[in-house]
Design an enzyme around this catalytic site. Structure first.
Site, PDB file in Angstrom:
ATOM      1  N   GLY A 122      16.679  -4.542 -26.295  1.00 21.37           N
ATOM      2  CA  GLY A 122      15.231  -4.426 -26.114  1.00 21.37           C
ATOM      3  C   GLY A 122      14.801  -5.494 -25.127  1.00 21.37           C
ATOM      4  O   GLY A 122      15.622  -6.101 -24.435  1.00 21.37           O
ATOM      5  N   LEU A 123      13.506  -5.751 -25.064  1.00 23.75           N
ATOM      6  CA  LEU A 123      13.040  -6.742 -24.096  1.00 23.75           C
ATOM      7  C   LEU A 123      13.712  -8.085 -24.331  1.00 23.75           C
ATOM      8  O   LEU A 123      14.134  -8.755 -23.389  1.00 23.75           O
ATOM      9  CB  LEU A 123      11.527  -6.882 -24.190  1.00 23.75           C
ATOM     10  N   ARG A 180      -5.975  -7.170 -35.536  1.00 28.14           N
ATOM     11  CA  ARG A 180      -5.463  -6.003 -36.245  1.00 28.14           C
ATOM     12  C   ARG A 180      -5.584  -6.086 -37.753  1.00 28.14           C
ATOM     13  O   ARG A 180      -5.934  -5.109 -38.408  1.00 28.14           O
ATOM     14  CB  ARG A 180      -3.987  -5.834 -35.899  1.00 28.14           C
ATOM     15  N   ARG A 198       0.117 -10.977 -35.630  1.00 24.62           N
ATOM     16  CA  ARG A 198       0.370 -11.037 -34.199  1.00 24.62           C
ATOM     17  C   ARG A 198      -0.791 -10.413 -33.433  1.00 24.62           C
ATOM     18  O   ARG A 198      -1.292  -9.362 -33.817  1.00 24.62           O
ATOM     19  CB  ARG A 198       1.659 -10.282 -33.862  1.00 24.62           C
TER      20      ARG A 198
HETATM   21  C1  LIG Z   1       4.600   2.080 -30.886  1.00 25.45           C
HETATM   22  C2  LIG Z   1       4.619   0.608 -30.578  1.00 25.45           C
HETATM   23  C3  LIG Z   1       3.803   0.093 -29.570  1.00 25.45           C
HETATM   24  C4  LIG Z   1       3.819  -1.264 -29.261  1.00 25.45           C
HETATM   25  N1  LIG Z   1       3.012  -1.726 -28.280  1.00 25.45           N
HETATM   26  C5  LIG Z   1       3.060  -3.034 -27.958  1.00 25.45           C
HETATM   27  C6  LIG Z   1       2.252  -3.540 -26.890  1.00 25.45           C
HETATM   28  O1  LIG Z   1       1.503  -2.811 -26.251  1.00 25.45           O
HETATM   29  N2  LIG Z   1       2.343  -4.845 -26.596  1.00 25.45           N
HETATM   30  C7  LIG Z   1       3.168  -5.689 -27.272  1.00 25.45           C
HETATM   31  O2  LIG Z   1       3.225  -6.863 -26.935  1.00 25.45           O
HETATM   32  N3  LIG Z   1       3.944  -5.230 -28.280  1.00 25.45           N
HETATM   33  C8  LIG Z   1       3.909  -3.937 -28.639  1.00 25.45           C
HETATM   34  N4  LIG Z   1       4.699  -3.481 -29.668  1.00 25.45           N
HETATM   35  C9  LIG Z   1       5.672  -4.377 -30.302  1.00 25.45           C
HETATM   36  C10 LIG Z   1       6.887  -4.529 -29.410  1.00 25.45           C
HETATM   37  O3  LIG Z   1       7.182  -3.312 -28.797  1.00 25.45           O
HETATM   38  C11 LIG Z   1       8.125  -4.982 -30.161  1.00 25.45           C
HETATM   39  O4  LIG Z   1       7.827  -6.016 -31.007  1.00 25.45           O
HETATM   40  C12 LIG Z   1       9.171  -5.449 -29.189  1.00 25.45           C
HETATM   41  O5  LIG Z   1       9.406  -4.483 -28.208  1.00 25.45           O
HETATM   42  C13 LIG Z   1      10.466  -5.810 -29.880  1.00 25.45           C
HETATM   43  O6  LIG Z   1      11.427  -6.105 -28.895  1.00 25.45           O
HETATM   44  P1  LIG Z   1      12.845  -6.650 -29.285  1.00 25.45           P
HETATM   45  O7  LIG Z   1      13.574  -6.823 -28.008  1.00 25.45           O
HETATM   46  O8  LIG Z   1      12.716  -7.830 -30.165  1.00 25.45           O
HETATM   47  O9  LIG Z   1      13.530  -5.517 -30.166  1.00 25.45           O
HETATM   48  P2  LIG Z   1      13.765  -3.947 -29.899  1.00 25.45           P
HETATM   49  O10 LIG Z   1      13.150  -3.464 -28.673  1.00 25.45           O
HETATM   50  O11 LIG Z   1      13.455  -3.282 -31.183  1.00 25.45           O
HETATM   51  O12 LIG Z   1      15.310  -3.854 -29.638  1.00 25.45           O
HETATM   52  C14 LIG Z   1      16.250  -3.970 -30.650  1.00 25.45           C
HETATM   53  C15 LIG Z   1      17.609  -3.764 -30.057  1.00 25.45           C
HETATM   54  O13 LIG Z   1      18.576  -4.139 -31.025  1.00 25.45           O
HETATM   55  C16 LIG Z   1      19.547  -3.146 -31.140  1.00 25.45           C
HETATM   56  N5  LIG Z   1      20.045  -3.201 -32.512  1.00 25.45           N
HETATM   57  C17 LIG Z   1      19.346  -3.288 -33.662  1.00 25.45           C
HETATM   58  N6  LIG Z   1      20.171  -3.382 -34.702  1.00 25.45           N
HETATM   59  C18 LIG Z   1      21.421  -3.360 -34.206  1.00 25.45           C
HETATM   60  C19 LIG Z   1      22.710  -3.430 -34.788  1.00 25.45           C
HETATM   61  N7  LIG Z   1      22.874  -3.582 -36.093  1.00 25.45           N
HETATM   62  N8  LIG Z   1      23.772  -3.350 -33.960  1.00 25.45           N
HETATM   63  C20 LIG Z   1      23.626  -3.211 -32.619  1.00 25.45           C
HETATM   64  N9  LIG Z   1      22.432  -3.166 -32.024  1.00 25.45           N
HETATM   65  C21 LIG Z   1      21.346  -3.230 -32.820  1.00 25.45           C
HETATM   66  C22 LIG Z   1      18.887  -1.865 -30.766  1.00 25.45           C
HETATM   67  O14 LIG Z   1      19.861  -0.973 -30.291  1.00 25.45           O
HETATM   68  C23 LIG Z   1      17.961  -2.337 -29.663  1.00 25.45           C
HETATM   69  O15 LIG Z   1      18.662  -2.360 -28.441  1.00 25.45           O
HETATM   70  C24 LIG Z   1       4.679  -2.119 -29.984  1.00 25.45           C
HETATM   71  C25 LIG Z   1       5.475  -1.608 -30.997  1.00 25.45           C
HETATM   72  C26 LIG Z   1       5.433  -0.260 -31.320  1.00 25.45           C
HETATM   73  C27 LIG Z   1       6.226   0.233 -32.477  1.00 25.45           C
END
Ligand SMILES: Cc1cc2nc3c(=O)[nH]c(=O)nc-3n(C[C@H](O)[C@H](O)[C@H](O)COP(=O)(O)OP(=O)(O)OC[C@H]3O[C@@H](n4cnc5c(N)ncnc54)[C@H](O)[C@@H]3O)c2cc1C
Ligand code: SF4
Ligand code: FES
Lengths: 638, 249
Positions: free
Chosen positions: A42-43, A330, A435
């Site tokens: 993810g990001l 929120r 948040r």
């Molecule tokens: C519908 C929606 C809209 C949103 N809009 C906004 C917004 O406008 N602005 C904002 O700031 N935030 C927003 N958020 C929140 C934000 O999108 C998330 O908090 C953020 O993208 C999380 O990023 P991350 O990289 O931490 O995890 P994620 O993007 O969830 O990535 C997780 C990664 O971990 C991997 N993974 C997980 N478990 C395992 C495992 N056991 N083994 C191998 N790989 C694994 C997955 O494959 C994935 O690649 C939104 C959330 C949602 C649900």
């Protein structure tokens, strides 16, 4: 173990600058000797993996989807905050910091949040340089909009697809490193265990989801960037695969879990309509910039929205919170919606919905402008509900959206296990008890692009002489055995109920008793119910097929097993925090006007839980929060 | 509603595979197509059978994971709609629905409706990026971009990498996907320095994967769930020609 957040000394504004000029460095020649594993694309994960690979570390990256580009971050709609002050509307790093601390209801660490606000500025620069097509004005400059809980316009966006565009930027940066052979990508691989050797993180055990093969991967440092655990509620706005497994395995191996009960319930989601429903869809909060939230003044109103005259509508957010109106944070907007629905003034077939109305905006701005701003969201609404929001108001209701809790990390983003890091939504660090909108994307990218690449050097500089990690050691063998025996338990269990059956039961208990409003009574009931679900799950779950093939039910079974245990910890945490703050609303603790009542004298701390065994309650450790710059007050958005 | 489903079942990459027919009752017309599959899978598990494997994650039309050919059409009958955003109200009680995986040499079937689309990642890896390391960027507003161009770039960048364009094409051409990425970056000043090299490398990788050539049937645009326009293919051709002429390769 005493918790040490390792916050650098000195004034708030210079902590990070000083840290960066004094942190230990690893020379380029030595970086090549060091292996880093990043779980998650993810990001948070993709940005970290790309940046670490650029620096010269050997990086291995894992995700469960078929492509790194599909991580849940892709779904973020509304935007990303940054203290650029391009609008000249009084924004600054301090103000973004302050808004985030206040929005989090004074349960986040000052030093981390200040650093986040500082990094926000560089994120936008980085993303634009990568080619992220943010919205622009006619003069060619970047456009901004505002989000809940703030009074400036600091949110950068790419229509309603900001997460997609940011993630594609990070994904492309990562693929570039893959092409340069600085990073190796393992898609359709799920991490199922962390390996600890000599008290330090040594690697992970993963399952190849196509062949079922179990693999050992060693590294000098492991970064978990595995996202949030909102799916513990079964229904949430998260992607179907979002899970807690990676961080739960880490927790059970000794990493402390911070503020597990802090959950964000998002006010603008599509209401639930049937049992077959698999997820809830978010309608971006940015809609509250122009949409007005209302319900009928009368209970049990049966007329259509259009037939209810102005004088009989209650624009309750504008009424109760005149200075922030529809843009209150929120947690407040969600609770207000629940309140009016509980009063019997909700709309729609279930009475569990409120209107989000664009009629005024369309009159004021014209349909073209509204459609340019929100077109794809309106389309999505129409597709899902079969109704056109240009002509009748949307119906929305709160839904689980984000988890502020996660693995406890220090200022370096390291968990309590040396060499094991947590970034992005899966750590607990920056958002306190609530948040603010557009801050998760900011945090994920700050962690990955601008924080971890520095802080990881502090630890890795001590690993230069370690040599390759030996994956034949006892620690790896034992971890692999544990994973294999759990998998074969599932495929051999003679149960008769599907994994989803238990997941739905768990979700219902969590939503009813540990959701938007919690009480000692509801939480005590939840604890008993979850214990029952756990027992039944291990006896009665049925997983068809074998562990040596592509098996999606087996993937789900492991995730749900971990969700059940996490649910218990969330309930324990919610019970022990006898106050209301942010998204955690204990009905026993509210002000006379029904707002959350914090108890700073007793609960100004982060709850960090240590695993003590499957049948024992977790042990609570407290990290006191010291506010040196901001003075916590009763949060007011009136 | 009551449905008859003919679903492609295939154990693994090497299995020959074939259709199985299932009866499904009590499907709510508000359910999504994938929720209908959840109900089918629950029924199969309860009967002690193996559920149908299919890719999905966001269920919001943005991750690009879902990928079913429904009654012969990638992502089903609705224009500009992914499988996960297709709802049962667009079908009738008593319908027979045929569901298959993407069919293309470049996307081998892994199981049932799941295919291997990593070829797309390899094409991006070959050149679908701007070479800028973290921390090297100038101030964001120092790069001015015409709104119109920026909007066009956005529209190309909206591709979700699902592969429906390939599945829709009788030649299994990946030109729409590649054209979208080449356009996204060629339209922006940030993409300028690597403009020629990028298109040459991406096209070379596309040819190295098992994708066919484009004969302008426009089937890709018709089935693309994000409405990616074939003008991106025209731009890809122009960029490629120009790069070939100027780079001396
Ligand atoms: C519908 C929606 C809209 C949103 N809009 C906004 C917004 O406008 N602005 C904002 O700031 N935030 C927003 N958020 C929140 C934000 O999108 C998330 O908090 C953020 O993208 C999380 O990023 P991350 O990289 O931490 O995890 P994620 O993007 O969830 O990535 C997780 C990664 O971990 C991997 N993974 C997980 N478990 C395992 C495992 N056991 N083994 C191998 N790989 C694994 C997955 O494959 C994935 O690649 C939104 C959330 C949602 C649900
Ligand atoms: S061009 Fe359209 S059909 Fe092809 S991968 Fe992109 S979104 Fe899918
Ligand atoms: S499941 Fe993500 S696009 Fe359909």
């Amino acid at each position: 173990m005493a918790l040490d957040a390792k916050i650098p000394a000195g004034p708030l504004e210079s902590k990070w600058t000083n840290y960066r000029s004094t942190v230990k460095l690893v020379s380029p020649a030595n970086k090549r000797k060091l292996d880093v594993i990043v779980v998650g694309t993810g990001l948070a994960g993709a940005s970290a993996a790309a940046s670490l690979a650029e620096l010269g570390y050997n990086v291995k990256v894992f995700c469960y989807q078929d492509s790194a580009r599909r991580a849940h971050s892709i779904a973020a709609q509304g935007g990303i905050n940054a203290a650029k002050n391009y609008r000249n509307d009084g924004d600054s790093i301090y103000r973004l910091f302050y808004d985030t601390i206040k929005g989090g209801d004074y349960r986040a660490r000052e030093a981390n949040v200040y650093r986040l606000a500082e990094a926000s500025v560089s994120i936008i620069d980085q993303c634009v340089a990568q080619g992220v097509p943010f919205a622009r004005e006619y003069g060619g400059l970047l456009d901004n909009r505002s989000f809940g809980g703030v009074q400036v316009s600091r949110t950068f966006y790419a229509r309603g697809q900001t997460g997609q565009q940011l993630l594609i930027g990070a994904y492309q940066a990562l693929e570039r490193q893959v092409g340069l052979k600085n990073a190796t990508l393992y898609t359709r691989h799920e991490m199922l265990e962390v390996v600890i050797k000599d008290g330090k993180s040594a690697g992970i055990i993963v399952r190849d989801l196509v062949t079922g093969e179990i693999q050992r991967h060693g590294a000098h440092a492991v970064v978990l960037a595995t996202g949030g655990y909102g799916n513990v509620f079964f229904l949430s706005t998260n992607a179907m695969g979002c899970n807690t497994t990676a961080i739960w395995r880490a927790y059970k191996k000794g990493a402390y879990f911070g503020n597990p009960c802090f959950t964000q319930i998002h006010p603008t989601c599509l209401p639930q309509h049937g049992d077959y429903q698999s997820k809830l869809t978010l309608m971006s909060e940015s809609l509250r910039n122009d949409g007005r939230v209302w319900v009928p003044k009368a209970k049990g109103e049966k007329r259509k929205a259009a037939d209810i005259p102005e004088s009989e509508r209650d624009y309750y957010l504008e009424r109760k919170y005149p200075s922030f109106g529809n843009l209150v944070p929120r947690d407040i907007a969600s609770r207000a919606a629940k309140e009016v629905c509980d009063e019997g003034r909700g709309v729609g077939s279930t009475g569990l919905a409120v209107y989000l109305d664009f009629a005024d905006a369309i009159k004021r701005l014209g349909q073209d402008v509204v459609s340019a701003r929100y077109g794809n969201l309106f389309e999505m609404y129409d597709k899902i509900t079969g109704e056109d929001p240009y002509t009748s108001p949307m119906m929305i209701y709160p839904a689980v959206h984000y988890t502020m809790g996660g693995l406890w990390v220090d200022y370096n983003l390291m968990t309590t296990i040396p060499g094991l890091y947590a970034t992005g939504e899966c750590n607990f660090s920056d958002h306190g008890a609530n948040r603010l909108g557009a801050s998760a994307l900011m945090q994920g990218l700050a962690d990955g692009y601008f924080v971890l690449p520095y802080t990881i050097g502090e630890y890795l500089s001590g690993e230069i002489l370690s040599g390759k990690i030996d994956t034949n050691s006892e620690a790896f063998v034992a971890a692999e055995e544990a994973v294999k025996s759990r998998l074969s338990f599932f495929t051999n269990n003679k149960g008769n109920k599907s994994v989803d059956y238990f997941h739905k039961q768990l979700g219902k208990v969590m939503w009813d008793d540990c959701g938007m409003a919690r009480s000692k009574e509801s939480l005590t009931r939840a604890a008993t119910e979850i214990a029952k679900i756990k027992e039944a799950f291990w006896k009665e779950v049925r997983v068809p097929g074998t562990d040596k093939e592509f098996n999606q039910e087996l993937e789900k079974a492991g995730r749900v097993a971990d969700f059940i245990e996490l649910g218990m910890l969330m309930v324990q945490d919610a019970l022990s925090r006898e106050e209301s703050c942010g998204g955690h609303f204990r009905t026993e603790y509210q002000t006379p006007e029904g707002e959350a009542m914090r108890r700073d004298d007793q609960y100004m701390f982060v709850s960090a839980y240590e695993f003590k065994g499957d049948d024992t309650a977790a042990q609570l450790h407290k990290e006191e929060l010291k506010y040196e710059v901001v003075h916590p007050t009763q949060r007011s958005y009136k | 509603m009551q449905l008859t489903l003919k679903v492609w079942r295939q154990k693994n990459r090497d299995d020959k595979g074939g259709f199985e027919t299932y009866q499904l009752g009590n499907v709510d017309h508000h359910a999504s197509f994938l929720e209908m599959f959840d109900v089918l899978n629950d029924q199969l598990i309860n009967e002690g059978k193996e559920p149908v494997a299919f890719d999905h994650d966001c269920r919001e039309g943005i991750c690009g994971a879902c990928s079913m050919v429904i009654n012969g059409r990638p992502h089903g009958p609705l224009k500009a709609t992914t499988t996960c955003q297709l709802h049962m109200r667009h079908f009738k009680d008593g319908d027979t629905i045929t569901v298959e995986p993407w069919r293309a040499k470049g996307f081998p079937v892994l199981r049932d409706l799941v295919t291997d689309r990593t070829a797309f990642d390899r094409i991006i890896e070959a050149g679908g990026f701007v070479s800028v390391n973290t921390g090297q960027a100038p101030d964001a507003n120092s790069i001015l971009i015409e709104k119109e161009k920026s909007d066009l770039a956005f529209e190309a960048a909206a591709c979700i990498g699902c592969g429906a364009c390939v599945a829709a094409c009788k030649n299994s051409s990946a030109m729409l996907f590649v054209g979208a990425k080449v356009s996204h970056l060629a339209l922006l000043p940030q993409g300028e320095p690597e403009r020629s090299l990028r298109v040459l490398k991406m096209v070379a990788q596309m040819e190295a994967e098992s994708f066919g050539s484009c004969t302008n049937t426009l089937a890709c645009e018709a089935e693309c769930p994000k409405g990616i326009s074939v003008t991106n293919i025209a731009r890809l051709n122009r960029e490629y020609l120009w790069a070939g002429l100027t780079s001396g390769k």
